[in-house]
Enzyme design. Structure first.
Site, PDB file in Angstrom:
ATOM      1  CG  ASN A 183      -2.050   0.315   2.538  1.00 52.23           C
ATOM      2  OD1 ASN A 183      -3.199   0.328   2.111  1.00 52.23           O
ATOM      3  ND2 ASN A 183      -1.673   1.074   3.571  1.00 52.23           N
ATOM      4  CG  ASP A 197       2.463  -0.441  10.636  1.00 56.01           C
ATOM      5  OD1 ASP A 197       1.530   0.115  11.237  1.00 56.01           O
ATOM      6  OD2 ASP A 197       2.402  -1.623  10.226  1.00 56.01           O
ATOM      7  CE  LYS A 200      12.004  11.297 -11.493  1.00 50.03           C
ATOM      8  NZ  LYS A 200      11.690  11.249 -12.938  1.00 50.03           N
ATOM      9  CG  PHE A 260     -11.268  -3.372  10.518  1.00 49.65           C
ATOM     10  CD1 PHE A 260     -11.714  -4.243   9.534  1.00 49.65           C
ATOM     11  CD2 PHE A 260     -12.184  -2.547  11.149  1.00 49.65           C
ATOM     12  CE1 PHE A 260     -13.043  -4.271   9.178  1.00 49.65           C
ATOM     13  CE2 PHE A 260     -13.514  -2.569  10.803  1.00 49.65           C
ATOM     14  CZ  PHE A 260     -13.955  -3.441   9.797  1.00 49.65           C
ATOM     15  CE  LYS A 305      -4.768  -3.413  15.150  1.00 50.85           C
ATOM     16  NZ  LYS A 305      -4.851  -3.432  13.660  1.00 50.85           N
ATOM     17  CE  LYS A 312      -2.021  -1.611  18.010  1.00 57.59           C
ATOM     18  NZ  LYS A 312      -1.739  -1.086  16.664  1.00 57.59           N
TER      19      LYS A 312
END
Length: 402
Positions: free
Chosen positions: A209, A279, A289, A323, A337, A341
């Site tokens: 990301n 995730d 490969k 975060f 959240k 959590k």
């Protein structure tokens, strides 16, 4: 701020060594415990006996001159010191330490100490501006060394310019101001995760990301600055830590980050998960490969372990902060959240907002604790935001005790 501190003064071979005598005297008068290491070149300018008389302690020059057979002198001094000052610091000693050279008493001690190190350069103006010297100083700065810039004026070599050792009173003033930073996290152990994770597809490809790790690194740096014992678990990033007291653990995948966070969680007081963890990860990883095939490609993915949820379920006395990087309904999603959590607080940011999000040096966030008390932090640098977040955490932890 130097009263009763153990101060190790390194004196190197420059004409400004005579000013180190005054520095030793001033520090001693302020109640500091001063010990002096001289290079052999420094002893050509000032007698070791002078520093012995001013500091009322033995002076160290030779690595192999062990004054106490029960101790290894340079290790003992490195552990003893609260503060290390190199004054004057020549281009030679700066270059040695920046390149890991340990060939005399002072350089070996500098590489062994964990104390705060202050460097007061003194040299010819052209030497000070030489690219090699500038590069070496930059390297030390990145490692957390603190520089006390030289003054400008008439130099002993006859040149006029920057390179004159700063006055002893100014050196002490700079150090005292720096040491006066409120160590409000002293005694606390802080665990921070930062950066992205990489999920391997084959030997040449992976999913990742846009996280740069800058926010997590800023939190680790700020926590160390305010006295915490910091462990930073970092995904792949080009960032470096400037404080050499930060314990950095490098990981690559979500699974590796899960394991590292759980390894250090039990012994932590404050845990901040700022990393952007994948995730999902490929269900099948190829050893060779993958070759290009006609048509579309589908890669089956499986869920990674939810690090934050797993920590929230086992936390005892830890203050756990997550975060939430959102693009819509930021506060609403962040509050869900926070509850789901089992967090003590959450830092919410809308990464679609200009000045916020991945990669940049600034951010805009909202801090919300489990009482749903909300604090908005307007556009600021990530280090400034990190400091404010840590202040909020410290306040909330103190409030819980009352």
């Amino acid at each position: 701020m130097v009263f009763n501190k153990n101060i190790l003064l390194g004196v190197t071979g420059g004409i400004a060594a005579y000013k180190a005598c005054t520095l030793t005297s001033r520090l001693t008068q302020k109640g500091a415990n001063v010990k002096v290491i001289m290079t052999k070149s420094a002893a050509e300018f000032v007698s070791p006996l002078t520093f012995q008389a001013l500091s009322r302690n033995p002076v160290y020059i030779d690595t192999f001159d062990e004054k106490d057979p029960n101790k290894i002198a340079h290790i003992d001094l490195a552990d003893w010191a609260d503060i290390v000052i190199i004054a004057p610091a020549t281009a030679n000693i700066i270059g040695k330490v920046a390149n890991g050279v340990a060939d005399d008493m002072l350089s070996t001690t500098l590489l062994a100490t964990k104390a705060s190190i202050y460097v007061a350069p003194a040299m010819n103006v052209n030497m000070y501006g030489h690219p090699a010297v500038m590069r070496n100083m930059q390297q030390l700065d990145e490692w957390g060394y603190h520089f006390i810039e030289p003054g400008a004026g008439y130099l002993a070599c006859g040149w006029i310019g920057k390179g004159r050792l700063e006055e002893p009173e100014t050196i002490i003033d700079v150090i005292e101001k720096h040491q006066s930073i409120d160590p409000f996290l002293q005694g606390r152990k802080v665990l921070v995760s930062a950066g992205p994770t990489r999920e391997k597809i084959d030997p040449v490809r992976f999913f990742t990301n846009h996280s740069s790790g800058k926010m997590g690194f800023a939190l680790a740096e700020a926590a160390a600055k305010y006295g915490a014992e910091v462990t930073l678990v970092s995904g792949p990033t080009a960032l470096t830590v400037s404080n050499n007291k930060i314990n950095r653990i490098n990981v690559t995948s979500a699974q590796e980050m899960y394991e590292a966070m759980h390894d250090y969680f039990a012994d932590s007081d404050i845990v901040i998960k700022a990393a952007a963890v994948a995730d999902y990860t490929p269900k099948l990883v190829y050893d060779e490969k993958m070759k290009k095939q006609p048509g579309d490609l589908q890669i089956e993915m499986k869920r990674t372990k939810d690090i934050l949820l797993s920590l929230g379920e086992i936390k005892s006395n830890q203050y756990l902060v997550g975060f939430a990087a959102e693009t819509n309904n930021s506060i609403e999603n962040g509050l869900k959240k926070l509850e789901k959590k089992h967090l003590d607080a959450i830092v919410i940011n809308d990464i679609s907002t200009k000045g916020a999000g991945f990669g940049g040096d600034t951010n805009i966030v909202t801090y919300v604790n489990k009482k749903q008390e909300q604090k908005d932090i307007e556009l600021a640098t990530k280090i400034e935001i990190a400091e404010k977040i840590l202040r909020f955490i410290d306040r909330d932890m103190k409030d819980e005790k009352h």
